[in-house]
Write an enzyme that holds these catalytic residues in place. Structure first.
Site, PDB file in Angstrom:
ATOM      1  NE  ARG A  67      -3.987  -1.988   2.176  1.00 34.60           N
ATOM      2  CZ  ARG A  67      -3.802  -3.026   2.976  1.00 34.60           C
ATOM      3  NH1 ARG A  67      -2.807  -3.044   3.818  1.00 34.60           N
ATOM      4  NH2 ARG A  67      -4.634  -4.044   2.932  1.00 34.60           N
TER       5      ARG A  67
ATOM      6  CG  ASN B 149      -2.370  17.619 -19.877  1.00 36.46           C
ATOM      7  OD1 ASN B 149      -1.337  17.036 -19.580  1.00 36.46           O
ATOM      8  ND2 ASN B 149      -3.475  17.532 -19.152  1.00 36.46           N
TER       9      ASN B 149
ATOM     10  CG  HIS C 191       5.685  12.276 -25.297  1.00 32.15           C
ATOM     11  ND1 HIS C 191       4.338  12.153 -25.543  1.00 32.15           N
ATOM     12  CD2 HIS C 191       5.801  13.167 -24.270  1.00 32.15           C
ATOM     13  CE1 HIS C 191       3.676  12.928 -24.706  1.00 32.15           C
ATOM     14  NE2 HIS C 191       4.541  13.547 -23.926  1.00 32.15           N
TER      15      HIS C 191
ATOM     16  CE  LYS D 107       5.222  18.166 -13.706  1.00 38.61           C
ATOM     17  NZ  LYS D 107       5.198  16.933 -14.367  1.00 38.61           N
TER      18      LYS D 107
ATOM     19  CG  HIS E 104       0.618  16.543 -23.890  1.00 40.91           C
ATOM     20  ND1 HIS E 104       1.397  17.678 -23.834  1.00 40.91           N
ATOM     21  CD2 HIS E 104       1.380  15.543 -23.385  1.00 40.91           C
ATOM     22  CE1 HIS E 104       2.567  17.383 -23.304  1.00 40.91           C
ATOM     23  NE2 HIS E 104       2.595  16.091 -23.024  1.00 40.91           N
TER      24      HIS E 104
ATOM     25  CG  HIS F  94      -1.402  11.932 -25.862  1.00 36.05           C
ATOM     26  ND1 HIS F  94      -2.067  12.324 -24.732  1.00 36.05           N
ATOM     27  CD2 HIS F  94      -0.145  11.640 -25.462  1.00 36.05           C
ATOM     28  CE1 HIS F  94      -1.238  12.271 -23.688  1.00 36.05           C
ATOM     29  NE2 HIS F  94      -0.072  11.853 -24.111  1.00 36.05           N
TER      30      HIS F  94
ATOM     31  NE  ARG G 107      -6.955  24.873  -9.950  1.00 37.00           N
ATOM     32  CZ  ARG G 107      -5.796  25.159  -9.373  1.00 37.00           C
ATOM     33  NH1 ARG G 107      -5.418  24.512  -8.288  1.00 37.00           N
ATOM     34  NH2 ARG G 107      -5.008  26.078  -9.887  1.00 37.00           N
TER      35      ARG G 107
ATOM     36  CE  LYS H 135      -0.625  14.204 -14.121  1.00 36.80           C
ATOM     37  NZ  LYS H 135      -0.932  14.780 -15.449  1.00 36.80           N
TER      38      LYS H 135
ATOM     39  CD  GLU I  87       6.732  17.056 -22.932  1.00 35.96           C
ATOM     40  OE1 GLU I  87       6.085  17.981 -22.410  1.00 35.96           O
ATOM     41  OE2 GLU I  87       6.205  16.013 -23.378  1.00 35.96           O
TER      42      GLU I  87
ATOM     43  CD  GLU J   9      -4.086  16.891 -15.286  1.00 32.64           C
ATOM     44  OE1 GLU J   9      -2.906  16.509 -15.180  1.00 32.64           O
ATOM     45  OE2 GLU J   9      -4.770  16.701 -16.293  1.00 32.64           O
TER      46      GLU J   9
HETATM   47  P1  NAD Z   1      12.852   6.942 -21.662  1.00 32.84           P
HETATM   48  O1  NAD Z   1      12.687   6.736 -20.231  1.00 32.84           O
HETATM   49  O2  NAD Z   1      12.351   5.911 -22.592  1.00 32.84           O
HETATM   50  O3  NAD Z   1      14.400   7.194 -21.964  1.00 32.84           O
HETATM   51  C1  NAD Z   1      14.807   7.406 -23.303  1.00 32.84           C
HETATM   52  C2  NAD Z   1      16.014   6.521 -23.649  1.00 32.84           C
HETATM   53  O4  NAD Z   1      17.175   7.075 -23.053  1.00 32.84           O
HETATM   54  C3  NAD Z   1      15.905   5.102 -23.148  1.00 32.84           C
HETATM   55  O5  NAD Z   1      16.436   4.237 -24.111  1.00 32.84           O
HETATM   56  C4  NAD Z   1      16.789   5.111 -21.896  1.00 32.84           C
HETATM   57  O6  NAD Z   1      17.309   3.848 -21.581  1.00 32.84           O
HETATM   58  C5  NAD Z   1      17.879   6.065 -22.321  1.00 32.84           C
HETATM   59  N1  NAD Z   1      18.581   6.771 -21.271  1.00 32.84           N
HETATM   60  C6  NAD Z   1      18.074   7.264 -20.128  1.00 32.84           C
HETATM   61  N2  NAD Z   1      18.991   7.992 -19.505  1.00 32.84           N
HETATM   62  C7  NAD Z   1      20.132   7.924 -20.234  1.00 32.84           C
HETATM   63  C8  NAD Z   1      21.430   8.478 -20.109  1.00 32.84           C
HETATM   64  N3  NAD Z   1      21.728   9.337 -19.136  1.00 32.84           N
HETATM   65  N4  NAD Z   1      22.337   8.167 -21.048  1.00 32.84           N
HETATM   66  C9  NAD Z   1      22.025   7.351 -22.085  1.00 32.84           C
HETATM   67  N5  NAD Z   1      20.813   6.832 -22.282  1.00 32.84           N
HETATM   68  C10 NAD Z   1      19.874   7.120 -21.363  1.00 32.84           C
HETATM   69  O7  NAD Z   1      12.185   8.328 -22.136  1.00 32.84           O
HETATM   70  P2  NAD Z   1      11.885   9.709 -21.395  1.00 32.84           P
HETATM   71  O8  NAD Z   1      11.725  10.692 -22.460  1.00 32.84           O
HETATM   72  O9  NAD Z   1      12.834   9.969 -20.295  1.00 32.84           O
HETATM   73  O10 NAD Z   1      10.487   9.445 -20.677  1.00 32.84           O
HETATM   74  C11 NAD Z   1       9.319   9.245 -21.413  1.00 32.84           C
HETATM   75  C12 NAD Z   1       8.276   8.692 -20.478  1.00 32.84           C
HETATM   76  O11 NAD Z   1       8.011   9.636 -19.442  1.00 32.84           O
HETATM   77  C13 NAD Z   1       6.948   8.405 -21.149  1.00 32.84           C
HETATM   78  O12 NAD Z   1       6.510   7.132 -20.770  1.00 32.84           O
HETATM   79  C14 NAD Z   1       6.020   9.471 -20.591  1.00 32.84           C
HETATM   80  O13 NAD Z   1       4.685   9.039 -20.520  1.00 32.84           O
HETATM   81  C15 NAD Z   1       6.616   9.705 -19.230  1.00 32.84           C
HETATM   82  N6  NAD Z   1       6.303  11.022 -18.651  1.00 32.84           N
HETATM   83  C16 NAD Z   1       5.833  11.041 -17.382  1.00 32.84           C
HETATM   84  C17 NAD Z   1       5.527  12.252 -16.795  1.00 32.84           C
HETATM   85  C18 NAD Z   1       5.052  12.290 -15.383  1.00 32.84           C
HETATM   86  O14 NAD Z   1       4.667  13.365 -14.915  1.00 32.84           O
HETATM   87  N7  NAD Z   1       5.093  11.195 -14.667  1.00 32.84           N
HETATM   88  C19 NAD Z   1       5.744  13.448 -17.483  1.00 32.84           C
HETATM   89  C20 NAD Z   1       6.247  13.391 -18.766  1.00 32.84           C
HETATM   90  C21 NAD Z   1       6.525  12.164 -19.355  1.00 32.84           C
HETATM   91  N1  GLY Z   2       3.483  16.039 -17.433  1.00 29.37           N
HETATM   92  C1  GLY Z   2       2.243  16.586 -17.041  1.00 29.37           C
HETATM   93  C2  GLY Z   2       2.015  16.516 -15.576  1.00 29.37           C
HETATM   94  O1  GLY Z   2       2.879  16.142 -14.826  1.00 29.37           O
HETATM   95  O2  GLY Z   2       0.954  16.863 -15.134  1.00 29.37           O
END
Ligand code: NAD
Ligand code: GLY
Length: 386
Positions: free
Chosen positions: A127, A267, A287, A243, A270, A274, A257, A149, A191, A253
């Site tokens: 939990r 967003n 992305h 942020k 987005h 998307h 609002r 998130k 972003e 979120e």
């Molecule tokens: P990712 O996590 O897939 O990383 C991209 C690539 O870079 C991968 O192949 C990874 O192994 C590699 N990598 C990571 N760090 C590295 C480094 N220092 N050196 C070399 N390679 C490295 O992609 P991302 O863009 O970091 O994240 C995308 C994800 O984040 C999506 O799933 C998206 O939905 C999510 N996201 C979440 C939030 C949130 O608020 N939780 C916000 C935005 C995006």
């Molecule tokens: N990336 C959008 C959020 O964190 O709300």
């Protein structure tokens, strides 16, 4: 180069945590974890992938061990397609097999994929156990690691199952960006441009200035340049501060609002982004690239509705093009993109809400019922089929 860290406090409704930003601070992960987590010893389960762990895992493990923690690691497969229930269950089984207790910690080491999955596992195992994060992509530093998130992708869409689980702490070592692929870096910069578009001209022009002085091309060779490192840390700081401000004011979120500080403003870009990812089966765009097209489309719609002036639209276009040319989108059917909005629409509510712009830093949440479809069609055509 001198190692120091800047700190940003995030005051979410449920608790407060700190984001530490510096260069070469991975070596102090042990001390950071001791300070962020109420336990001074115990077990830390690192969730990462092979690529990132091979680069940074040993440094982190050594530092944690020296600080008195016992470590173990779960390495998930690399890639968005592995942010799914199967990896999530494997992570939970790993935590169970290691006998992880409620006072032990889960530490994400990697990009947003690792962070979202590790955070989700930490939020439901027993939990909820303490979660900490060391983001290693630009996108995860400025966006995914802050705000709590967590998610996995499912058969009914991206990020459709998850929780809000705030981290106990976030450590950002910008030096880890030296090994990141340039296209991944760029996706993160789009972003960051999004934060500028909804956050204000100061954030937007800061990104533009940084990218024109230090193009993404050749990024990895600049980490011995102290001016570059200082500017990079400053950009990350500004981004995280923005942020943090938004998520502190609207942790979960709130669906009711619609104001300019609502978390929904994040967003921006987005809706179309998307859809672009979906109609190309998540294989063609990063992305951030899809979001870049989505921001331009939302800004064109705003201009056609007469809520955005031409200068602001041109400023946004200029900053996006400073980053780099986007992948060609001319073969994508506009109607297909519009059709794909409807599945998001069903999930969210009867009416889809768009984040539009009334100016740079002036986001407006507008119901799709207020936007004539020809305006959406023409704007998409203008942006994607130029
Ligand atoms: P990712 O996590 O897939 O990383 C991209 C690539 O870079 C991968 O192949 C990874 O192994 C590699 N990598 C990571 N760090 C590295 C480094 N220092 N050196 C070399 N390679 C490295 O992609 P991302 O863009 O970091 O994240 C995308 C994800 O984040 C999506 O799933 C998206 O939905 C999510 N996201 C979440 C939030 C949130 O608020 N939780 C916000 C935005 C995006
Ligand atoms: N990336 C959008 C959020 O964190 O709300």
């Amino acid at each position: 180069m001198e190692k120091h860290a800047s700190r940003i406090a995030v005051n979410s409704g449920s608790h407060q945590y700190t984001v530490e930003i510096g260069h070469g601070i991975l070596e102090s992960a042990g001390a950071w974890l001791s300070n962020s987590h109420s336990q001074k010893d115990g077990s830390v389960s690192i969730i990462s992938n092979k690529k990132v762990f091979d680069l940074y895992g040993a440094t982190v493990e050594q530092s944690l061990t020296a600080a008195g923690f016992k470590t173990s690691k779960f390495l998930m497969e690399d890639g968005e397609e592995y942010k799914n229930f199967e990896s999530f269950l494997q992570a939970l089984e790993f935590l169970g097999e290691k006998g992880t207790r409620r006072t032990d910690a889960v530490l994400a080491l990697g990009g947003g994929v690792v962070g979202d999955l590790a955070g989700f596992a930490a939020s439901v195992y027993l939990r909820g156990v303490p979660f900490l994060s060391i983001p290693t992509t630009f996108l995860s530093m400025i966006d995914a690691s802050v705000g709590g998130k967590t998610a996995v992708n499912t058969s009914f869409g991206k990020n459709t199952v998850g929780t809000f689980h705030q981290p106990k702490g976030v450590l950002i070592d910008v030096k880890t960006l030296a090994t990141l692929d340039e296209r991944e870096l760029l996706a993160g910069f789009f972003e960051a441009i999004k934060h500028g578009a909804v956050g204000g001209p100061g954030i937007l022009t800061s990104i533009e200035g940084f990218l024109s002085d230090f193009p993404v091309n050749g990024f990895s060779g600049r980490f011995n340049n102290s001016e570059f490192v200082g500017r990079l840390e400053k950009v990350v700081f500004e981004q995280v501060a923005f942020k943090a401000e938004i998520v502190s004011g609207d942790e979960k979120e709130d669906t009711s609002r619609n104001d300019a500080k609502s978390r929904k403003i994040l967003n921006f870009g987005h809706t179309v982004g998307h859809s672009l990812e979906k109609v190309t089966n998540y294989r063609y765009f990063k992305h951030g690239e899809a979001v870049a097209y989505g921001m331009l489309a939302a800004a064109e719609i705003s201009k056609r509705l007469d809520i955005l002036d031409k200068n602001s639209l041109n400023l946004l276009k200029r900053v996006v093009s400073t980053a780099r040319t986007l992948p060609d989108a001319r073969s994508i059917e506009i109607q297909e993109i519009i059709n794909s909005f409807s599945s998001d629409k069903k999930l969210l509510s009867e009416e889809l809400q768009w984040v539009l712009l009334g100016g740079i830093g002036k986001p407006k949440i507008v119901s799709s019922l207020e936007i004539p479809e020809p305006i959406i069609f023409e704007s998409l055509q203008d942006v994607l089929h130029r």
